[in-house]
Design a protein around this motif. Structure first.
Motif, PDB file in Angstrom:
ATOM      1  N   LEU A 187     -24.074 -22.771 -12.920  1.00  0.00           N
ATOM      2  CA  LEU A 187     -23.020 -23.516 -13.598  1.00  0.00           C
ATOM      3  C   LEU A 187     -22.971 -23.180 -15.080  1.00  0.00           C
ATOM      4  CD1 LEU A 187     -23.652 -27.057 -12.085  1.00  0.00           C
ATOM      5  CD2 LEU A 187     -21.968 -25.388 -11.358  1.00  0.00           C
ATOM      6  N   VAL A 188     -21.784 -23.332 -15.663  1.00  0.00           N
ATOM      7  CA  VAL A 188     -21.628 -23.206 -17.110  1.00  0.00           C
ATOM      8  C   VAL A 188     -20.781 -24.374 -17.603  1.00  0.00           C
ATOM      9  CG1 VAL A 188     -21.846 -20.700 -17.215  1.00  0.00           C
ATOM     10  CG2 VAL A 188     -19.600 -21.706 -16.880  1.00  0.00           C
ATOM     11  N   LEU A 189     -20.943 -24.708 -18.874  1.00  0.00           N
ATOM     12  CA  LEU A 189     -20.073 -25.707 -19.488  1.00  0.00           C
ATOM     13  C   LEU A 189     -18.775 -25.030 -19.876  1.00  0.00           C
ATOM     14  CD1 LEU A 189     -22.549 -27.510 -21.911  1.00  0.00           C
ATOM     15  CD2 LEU A 189     -21.798 -28.264 -19.665  1.00  0.00           C
ATOM     16  N   GLY A 190     -17.697 -25.726 -19.747  1.00  0.00           N
ATOM     17  CA  GLY A 190     -16.439 -25.168 -20.201  1.00  0.00           C
ATOM     18  C   GLY A 190     -15.401 -25.104 -19.108  1.00  0.00           C
ATOM     19  N   ARG A 191     -14.234 -24.661 -19.534  1.00  0.00           N
ATOM     20  CA  ARG A 191     -13.092 -24.557 -18.637  1.00  0.00           C
ATOM     21  C   ARG A 191     -12.837 -23.086 -18.342  1.00  0.00           C
ATOM     22  NH1 ARG A 191     -10.286 -27.914 -23.208  1.00  0.00           N
ATOM     23  NH2 ARG A 191     -11.117 -26.077 -24.170  1.00  0.00           N
ATOM     24  N   PRO A 192     -12.074 -22.767 -17.314  1.00  0.00           N
ATOM     25  CA  PRO A 192     -11.850 -21.363 -16.946  1.00  0.00           C
ATOM     26  C   PRO A 192     -11.233 -20.511 -18.051  1.00  0.00           C
ATOM     27  CG  PRO A 192     -11.118 -22.801 -15.182  1.00  0.00           C
ATOM     28  CD  PRO A 192     -11.478 -23.681 -16.338  1.00  0.00           C
ATOM     29  N   PHE A 193     -10.527 -21.113 -18.990  1.00  0.00           N
ATOM     30  CA  PHE A 193      -9.887 -20.330 -20.037  1.00  0.00           C
ATOM     31  C   PHE A 193     -10.684 -20.321 -21.343  1.00  0.00           C
ATOM     32  CE2 PHE A 193      -7.963 -24.527 -19.663  1.00  0.00           C
ATOM     33  CZ  PHE A 193      -8.181 -25.055 -20.934  1.00  0.00           C
ATOM     34  N   ASP A 194     -11.880 -20.909 -21.349  1.00  0.00           N
ATOM     35  CA  ASP A 194     -12.736 -20.847 -22.530  1.00  0.00           C
ATOM     36  C   ASP A 194     -13.410 -19.489 -22.629  1.00  0.00           C
ATOM     37  OD1 ASP A 194     -12.259 -23.361 -23.622  1.00  0.00           O
ATOM     38  OD2 ASP A 194     -13.767 -24.313 -22.357  1.00  0.00           O
ATOM     39  N   ASP A 195     -14.053 -19.244 -23.741  1.00  0.00           N
ATOM     40  CA  ASP A 195     -14.689 -17.950 -23.992  1.00  0.00           C
ATOM     41  C   ASP A 195     -16.041 -17.772 -23.308  1.00  0.00           C
ATOM     42  OD1 ASP A 195     -12.577 -17.134 -25.501  1.00  0.00           O
ATOM     43  OD2 ASP A 195     -13.511 -17.604 -27.421  1.00  0.00           O
ATOM     44  N   VAL A 196     -16.495 -18.774 -22.602  1.00  0.00           N
ATOM     45  CA  VAL A 196     -17.810 -18.691 -21.981  1.00  0.00           C
ATOM     46  C   VAL A 196     -17.906 -17.484 -21.040  1.00  0.00           C
ATOM     47  CG1 VAL A 196     -17.264 -20.303 -20.126  1.00  0.00           C
ATOM     48  CG2 VAL A 196     -19.607 -19.974 -20.779  1.00  0.00           C
ATOM     49  N   PHE A 197     -16.851 -17.203 -20.315  1.00  0.00           N
ATOM     50  CA  PHE A 197     -16.904 -16.106 -19.348  1.00  0.00           C
ATOM     51  C   PHE A 197     -16.888 -14.749 -20.031  1.00  0.00           C
ATOM     52  CE2 PHE A 197     -15.239 -19.786 -17.088  1.00  0.00           C
ATOM     53  CZ  PHE A 197     -16.224 -19.901 -16.119  1.00  0.00           C
TER      54      PHE A 197
END
Length: 154
Positions: free
Chosen positions: A33-43
């Motif tokens: 899991l990651v924090l954030g939404r699909p359009f955030d820069d996390v990916f």
């Protein structure tokens, strides 16, 4: 162990516990899991971690250029959003635990480090343990930082 060292260990444990609590459920499943939404820069950051590991350890080429993005010219990663030093340094960790777990480890470490830095500052100013803990938590988890935790390691 001196009193200052013991105080630092307790502060780090408090900050780690609070960070793990506030990052639930990611803290229980750091490789999934990651924090954030699909359009955030996390990916994008996770991709960077994977690319630098792949380029440095698997392909043994410079990670600063990705030929497959913006083909046929490629992409110069020296001007990308994530500074190249961080994914280069954690490439061995990425190879061992994977890019998602590495990203989550860096997120937790940066949060604990931010809280501990403010704790040390307050300790130097007034020496109060409780004030240092409060200031560290207030800084590490103020709302604007909470928003940026979801995709900004730098």
């Amino acid at each position: 162990m001196s009193r200052n060292n013991l105080t630092s260990v307790w502060a780090l444990l408090v900050f780690l516990g609070i960070t793990l609590f506030f990052t639930y459920p990611m803290s229980l499943h750091p490789a999934e899991l990651v924090l954030g939404r699909p359009f955030d820069d996390v990916f994008e950051h996770i991709w960077f971690l994977q690319w630098f590991k792949h380029a440095l350890l698997d392909l043994q080429v410079s990670p600063f250029f990705q030929p497959d993005i913006f083909y046929p010219k490629g992409w110069d990663l020296g001007f990308a959003s994530l500074p190249p030093l961080l994914p280069s340094l954690v490439a061995p960790l990425t190879a061992i635990v994977g890019p998602v777990a590495t990203y989550n480890f860096l997120l937790i470490a940066s949060t604990v480090g931010a809280a501990y830095g403010v704790f040390l500052l307050v300790q130097a100013m007034d020496g109060s343990f409780i004030s240092g803990i409060f200031a560290g938590v207030a800084y590490a988890f103020y709302p604007n930082r909470q928003v940026y935790m979801q995709g900004f390691l730098n």
